[in-house]
Design an enzyme around this catalytic site. Structure first.
Site, PDB file in Angstrom:
ATOM      1  N   SER A 157       4.044   4.760  19.155  1.00 17.12           N
ATOM      2  CA  SER A 157       3.416   4.635  17.842  1.00 17.12           C
ATOM      3  C   SER A 157       1.940   5.024  17.913  1.00 17.12           C
ATOM      4  O   SER A 157       1.615   6.138  18.309  1.00 17.12           O
ATOM      5  CB  SER A 157       3.618   3.206  17.319  1.00 17.12           C
ATOM      6  OG  SER A 157       3.372   3.125  15.940  1.00 17.12           O
ATOM      7  N   HIS A 190      12.034   2.043  14.777  1.00 14.40           N
ATOM      8  CA  HIS A 190      10.730   2.434  15.308  1.00 14.40           C
ATOM      9  C   HIS A 190      10.498   1.919  16.733  1.00 14.40           C
ATOM     10  O   HIS A 190       9.827   2.566  17.530  1.00 14.40           O
ATOM     11  CB  HIS A 190       9.636   1.894  14.377  1.00 14.40           C
ATOM     12  CG  HIS A 190       8.253   2.302  14.747  1.00 14.40           C
ATOM     13  ND1 HIS A 190       7.836   3.631  14.784  1.00 14.40           N
ATOM     14  CD2 HIS A 190       7.157   1.563  15.108  1.00 14.40           C
ATOM     15  CE1 HIS A 190       6.567   3.680  15.139  1.00 14.40           C
ATOM     16  NE2 HIS A 190       6.134   2.448  15.341  1.00 14.40           N
TER      17      HIS A 190
END
Length: 275
Positions: free
Chosen positions: A101, A253
């Protein structure tokens, strides 16, 4: 296996890091976490990779166990300098980077700054193409109690709601996971530091900058990622000149938590490939 954790003063703050060393001749991977996270996010892939690699995890400021300072400049460029200085002071001459991320942007910044130090980069659902913080938010960060608004917003979201947003298979969420992601926010100083981070945020690297990063890069994504959609990974694949892209079905994610075996296998085979 040799394991230790410590803190090192870098750019004026105490930076927490951990080292997992099985064999001194193994290549080194530096693991960099994302926003509102910590090295905890790599807990499932560390046991898999530590046999074949020396692993270094860093808690980026102001997250995890690293000092939460309002004096540190919380830009990606500066966070990359923290990574670089830590690696150098650990006497590591060459390393691979893994960034999840926001940690993907920090990794790309570090690779851009020191191509001689970082040979390859693996990006796990990396942030990409985000602009800098809106001027009104930056202005707000100068108000004395703005940090309380950040605290209130995060408290209203709650750790469970945030985990629902980043994990596709919600059955994976247990008390250990919730506690691990909640722990850094038990220290109130983090909210003042996040206030400073809003002020310092410079946005992600541009397409033009990405095209200058020549190190081989591996892009791993979750097809169901709601935070950084898979099309961002596909766009990064086009801009990074020496890159490989792979996505996992039914995955969100938080790929290191959801697909630890597959992610570890992809990372290991990529880093061991001859360049």
């Amino acid at each position: 296996m040799d394991y230790y954790c410590s803190a090192m003063k870098i750019l004026g703050i105490n930076v927490h890091y951990e080292v997992y060393k099985h064999n001194p001749h193994n290549p080194t991977i530096v693991l960099i976490h994302g926003f509102l996270s910590s090295s905890f996010c790599y807990r499932k892939i560390i046991p898999i990779l530590q046999e074949d690699f020396t692993l270094v995890t860093i808690d980026l400021p102001p997250f995890g166990k690293t000092e939460k300072s309002t004096n540190f400049v919380h830009s990606y460029s500066n966070m990359a300098k923290v990574v670089i200085q830590l690696v150098e002071r650990l006497n590591i001459k060459k390393a691979y980077l893994v960034g999840h991320s926001m940690g993907g942007q920090v990794s790309l910044n570090a690779a851009k700054q020191r191509p001689d130090l970082f040979e390859k980069v693996a990006l796990l659902c990396s942030s990409g193409y985000m602009k800098g913080v809106h001027p009104s938010l930056k202005l707000g960060s100068y108000f004395p109690y703005f940090y309380l608004g950040i605290k209130h917003w995060l408290a209203r979201q709650g750790v469970l709601k945030n985990l629902y947003n980043v994990v596709h298979d919600r059955s994976l969420i247990d008390q250990e996971m919730m506690d691990g992601y909640m722990e850094p926010f038990l220290d109130d100083k983090i909210f003042r530091a996040l206030n400073r981070m809003i002020r310092d945020h410079e946005g992600d690297l541009s397409s033009e900058e990405l095209k200058l990063i020549e190190q081989p890069s591996l892009l791993l994504w979750g097809n169901e990622d709601k935070v950084v959609p898979v099309h961002i990974g596909e766009r990064l694949k086009k801009d990074l000149p020496n890159s490989t892209f792979f996505s996992f079905k039914q995955t969100g994610h938080l790929v290191p938590e959801e697909r630890p075996e597959h992610v570890s296998e992809k990372i290991a085979s990529f880093f061991y490939q001859a360049t």
